[in-house]
Design a protein around this motif. Structure first.
Motif, PDB file in Angstrom:
ATOM      1  N   VAL A  35      43.619 -10.569  39.317  1.00  0.00           N
ATOM      2  CA  VAL A  35      42.257 -10.951  39.714  1.00  0.00           C
ATOM      3  C   VAL A  35      41.347 -10.695  38.524  1.00  0.00           C
ATOM      4  N   GLY A  36      40.485 -11.642  38.204  1.00  0.00           N
ATOM      5  CA  GLY A  36      39.638 -11.396  37.053  1.00  0.00           C
ATOM      6  C   GLY A  36      38.466 -12.321  36.923  1.00  0.00           C
ATOM      7  N   ASN A  37      37.787 -12.168  35.795  1.00  0.00           N
ATOM      8  CA  ASN A  37      36.664 -12.988  35.395  1.00  0.00           C
ATOM      9  C   ASN A  37      36.807 -13.248  33.901  1.00  0.00           C
ATOM     10  N   ARG A  38      35.790 -13.790  33.273  1.00  0.00           N
ATOM     11  CA  ARG A  38      35.925 -14.126  31.848  1.00  0.00           C
ATOM     12  C   ARG A  38      36.152 -12.895  30.969  1.00  0.00           C
ATOM     13  N   GLY A  39      35.677 -11.721  31.432  1.00  0.00           N
ATOM     14  CA  GLY A  39      35.732 -10.545  30.583  1.00  0.00           C
ATOM     15  C   GLY A  39      36.832  -9.561  30.878  1.00  0.00           C
ATOM     16  N   CYS A  40      37.459  -9.654  32.063  1.00  0.00           N
ATOM     17  CA  CYS A  40      38.468  -8.662  32.433  1.00  0.00           C
ATOM     18  C   CYS A  40      39.392  -9.218  33.503  1.00  0.00           C
ATOM     19  N   ILE A  41      40.663  -8.913  33.372  1.00  0.00           N
ATOM     20  CA  ILE A  41      41.665  -9.224  34.404  1.00  0.00           C
ATOM     21  C   ILE A  41      42.310  -7.906  34.802  1.00  0.00           C
ATOM     22  N   GLU A  42      42.351  -7.640  36.109  1.00  0.00           N
ATOM     23  CA  GLU A  42      42.973  -6.430  36.628  1.00  0.00           C
ATOM     24  C   GLU A  42      44.205  -6.821  37.435  1.00  0.00           C
ATOM     25  N   ILE A  43      45.257  -6.018  37.331  1.00  0.00           N
ATOM     26  CA  ILE A  43      46.558  -6.385  37.887  1.00  0.00           C
ATOM     27  C   ILE A  43      47.067  -5.293  38.807  1.00  0.00           C
TER      28      ILE A  43
ATOM     29  N   ASN B 170      46.714   4.770  27.685  1.00  0.00           N
ATOM     30  CA  ASN B 170      47.483   3.754  26.971  1.00  0.00           C
ATOM     31  C   ASN B 170      46.620   2.545  26.639  1.00  0.00           C
ATOM     32  N   TYR B 171      45.506   2.804  25.982  1.00  0.00           N
ATOM     33  CA  TYR B 171      44.575   1.742  25.589  1.00  0.00           C
ATOM     34  C   TYR B 171      45.024   1.108  24.284  1.00  0.00           C
ATOM     35  N   HIS B 172      45.039  -0.218  24.264  1.00  0.00           N
ATOM     36  CA  HIS B 172      45.398  -0.970  23.065  1.00  0.00           C
ATOM     37  C   HIS B 172      44.210  -1.837  22.670  1.00  0.00           C
ATOM     38  N   SER B 173      43.654  -1.573  21.495  1.00  0.00           N
ATOM     39  CA  SER B 173      42.477  -2.293  21.023  1.00  0.00           C
ATOM     40  C   SER B 173      42.870  -3.630  20.413  1.00  0.00           C
ATOM     41  N   GLY B 174      41.958  -4.595  20.524  1.00  0.00           N
ATOM     42  CA  GLY B 174      42.167  -5.892  19.890  1.00  0.00           C
ATOM     43  C   GLY B 174      40.840  -6.592  19.706  1.00  0.00           C
ATOM     44  N   ALA B 175      40.707  -7.365  18.640  1.00  0.00           N
ATOM     45  CA  ALA B 175      39.443  -8.028  18.355  1.00  0.00           C
ATOM     46  C   ALA B 175      39.088  -9.050  19.421  1.00  0.00           C
ATOM     47  N   HIS B 176      40.095  -9.750  19.929  1.00  0.00           N
ATOM     48  CA  HIS B 176      39.857 -10.802  20.923  1.00  0.00           C
ATOM     49  C   HIS B 176      40.329 -10.406  22.318  1.00  0.00           C
ATOM     50  N   ALA B 177      41.297  -9.520  22.398  1.00  0.00           N
ATOM     51  CA  ALA B 177      41.813  -9.070  23.694  1.00  0.00           C
ATOM     52  C   ALA B 177      42.322  -7.645  23.563  1.00  0.00           C
ATOM     53  N   SER B 178      41.975  -6.807  24.531  1.00  0.00           N
ATOM     54  CA  SER B 178      42.422  -5.419  24.564  1.00  0.00           C
ATOM     55  C   SER B 178      43.140  -5.168  25.882  1.00  0.00           C
TER      56      SER B 178
ATOM     57  N   LEU C 120      45.039  -3.511  32.817  1.00  0.00           N
ATOM     58  CA  LEU C 120      43.890  -4.368  32.531  1.00  0.00           C
ATOM     59  C   LEU C 120      44.112  -5.199  31.275  1.00  0.00           C
ATOM     60  N   ARG C 121      43.518  -6.401  31.273  1.00  0.00           N
ATOM     61  CA  ARG C 121      43.383  -7.208  30.066  1.00  0.00           C
ATOM     62  C   ARG C 121      41.886  -7.449  29.880  1.00  0.00           C
ATOM     63  N   MET C 122      41.322  -7.019  28.751  1.00  0.00           N
ATOM     64  CA  MET C 122      39.881  -7.118  28.533  1.00  0.00           C
ATOM     65  C   MET C 122      39.585  -8.025  27.340  1.00  0.00           C
ATOM     66  N   PHE C 123      38.489  -8.758  27.436  1.00  0.00           N
ATOM     67  CA  PHE C 123      38.080  -9.696  26.402  1.00  0.00           C
ATOM     68  C   PHE C 123      36.704  -9.259  25.886  1.00  0.00           C
ATOM     69  N   PRO C 124      36.680  -8.546  24.741  1.00  0.00           N
ATOM     70  CA  PRO C 124      35.505  -7.795  24.297  1.00  0.00           C
ATOM     71  C   PRO C 124      34.221  -8.606  24.163  1.00  0.00           C
ATOM     72  N   SER C 125      34.309  -9.898  23.853  1.00  0.00           N
ATOM     73  CA  SER C 125      33.088 -10.670  23.635  1.00  0.00           C
ATOM     74  C   SER C 125      32.223 -10.750  24.886  1.00  0.00           C
ATOM     75  N   HIS C 126      32.813 -10.482  26.050  1.00  0.00           N
ATOM     76  CA  HIS C 126      32.066 -10.554  27.307  1.00  0.00           C
ATOM     77  C   HIS C 126      31.558  -9.186  27.763  1.00  0.00           C
ATOM     78  N   TRP C 127      31.875  -8.129  27.020  1.00  0.00           N
ATOM     79  CA  TRP C 127      31.388  -6.787  27.350  1.00  0.00           C
ATOM     80  C   TRP C 127      30.080  -6.578  26.587  1.00  0.00           C
ATOM     81  N   VAL C 128      28.964  -6.866  27.254  1.00  0.00           N
ATOM     82  CA  VAL C 128      27.673  -6.939  26.562  1.00  0.00           C
ATOM     83  C   VAL C 128      26.733  -5.800  26.948  1.00  0.00           C
ATOM     84  N   HIS C 129      26.661  -5.461  28.223  1.00  0.00           N
ATOM     85  CA  HIS C 129      25.761  -4.407  28.708  1.00  0.00           C
ATOM     86  C   HIS C 129      26.565  -3.386  29.509  1.00  0.00           C
TER      87      HIS C 129
END
Length: 351
Positions: A251-259, A86-94, A103-112
């Motif tokens: 619980v999270g960081n700038r790039g991901c929040i896990e619930i 159940n993945y939902h893509s988004g330019a600023h948040a997925s 999960l809430r993911m913020f793609p700009s912080h997924w670099v490596h």
């Protein structure tokens, strides 16, 4: 004489061999590197560099079957067992939305990103690990005994990057934003806060008033925000367990929040670490890092959303916990009563 920082992949691998008992993050910190730089030094050995694009990674994760998802910040680690779906893509948040992995993911912080296959005494341990521009961990996925290894091989092959270099260029870490308040607009803050109909409106409100989360809490006052003693955290979790309250822990960081959504069971204190050790959910919390705790009430269309939120000495958010509404069951009333009875910060009690 200060110890020289390893500055070539061979030196990094040698330092790792001399400290094989240390976790990657701890070893990297001890030798003056980031965890991402340490992992990259093994590219071409037991590590494969991957694309870090969410839209490439997440459609392939479901085929792995049951895995463990891990997200952390410097003070707290959350681990959930389940299957990505159940993945939902988004330019600023997925998002990933399942009953177990949320999960809430913020793609700009997924670099490596890296696929790691590490030989241990108990067999090969496989994981997919993502790091930000500074080389700090954003999210990790660990395979389990029943995971599909054929699909893992397909995933690594499909996502492998053309760049398999053993060095990682990193940017300086961005400092934690210190508490930011605007006392002259405290009345506006309280009035607009009371009109909220959704918790997501809160960050827009504070941004509009040139404040941030902790700064707003400090000037809002009761009944919107009440400061608690940090020592209230452990008995709070004890009561959540004993009363079998379903909660949501963020619980999270700038790039991901896990619930985590649900109950908690086994609790163990190990030195400075407070731990929840359940079969499909683990939480590891450095209670000695907690500098401020706030009980916060935000109005919503479904009734008040009451949270307990912990911050470190720099003002960084460590975790949030809310009462959970699940189907026909609403665990929020008993949760709200629990929070109302938590011990206030003594200074706050005297004002």
């Amino acid at each position: 004489m200060t110890e020289q920082v390893p500055n070539t992949p061979a030196q990094i691998r040698a330092a790792n061999a001399q400290n094989s008992g240390k976790r990657d993050r701890d070893l990297a910190e001890s030798i003056g590197l980031t965890e991402g730089q340490l992992v990259a030094a093994f590219a071409g050995n037991d590590v494969t560099r991957l694309t870090a694009k969410l839209d490439d990674i997440f459609p392939m994760l479901n085929g792995l079957g049951e895995v463990m998802a891990l997200t952390r910040n410097i003070s707290c680690v959350i681990e959930k067992v389940g299957q990505y779906d159940n993945y939902h893509s988004g330019a600023h948040a997925s998002m990933v939305l399942t009953d177990e992995i949320d999960l809430r993911m913020f793609p700009s912080h997924w670099v490596h990103a890296f696929a790691i296959e590490r030989k241990t005494d108990s067999g090969v341990k496989r994981s997919l690990q993502v790091f930000d521009a500074a080389g700090d961990a954003v999210h990790k996925i660990f395979l389990r005994e029943g995971s599909d290894l054929d699909h893992w091989d397909q995933l690594v092959s499909a996502l492998a990057s053309e760049d398999q270099s053993q060095t990682l260029d990193v940017e300086p870490r961005k400092p934690t934003e210190t508490p930011k308040a605007n006392p002259e607009k405290a009345d506006i803050l309280r009035a607009e806060w009371a009109k909220m109909t959704d918790t997501h409106q809160f960050m827009r409100l504070t941004s509009k008033l040139k404040m941030n989360r902790l700064g707003a809490y400090r000037i809002a006052g009761e009944p919107l925000a009440r400061e608690l003693t940090p020592s209230a955290i452990s008995p709070m979790f004890d009561q959540v367990r004993d009363k079998e309250i379903e909660v949501m822990i963020f619980v999270g960081n700038r790039g991901c929040i896990e619930i985590h959504g649900g109950r908690i069971g086994t609790i163990k204190q190990m030195g400075p670490w407070f731990n929840v050790l359940d079969p499909r959910f683990n939480l590891h919390l450095r209670t000695d890092h907690i500098a401020e705790v706030w009980a916060v009430t935000k109005p919503t269309q479904r009734g008040p959303a009451v949270s307990v939120e912990a911050f470190d000495a720099e003002g960084g958010l460590i975790f949030q916990i809310f009462g959970r509404r699940a189907g026909e069951s609403d665990h929020r009333p008993i949760w709200n009563e629990l929070v109302a009875a938590l011990e206030p910060q003594p200074e706050a009690a005297l004002t």
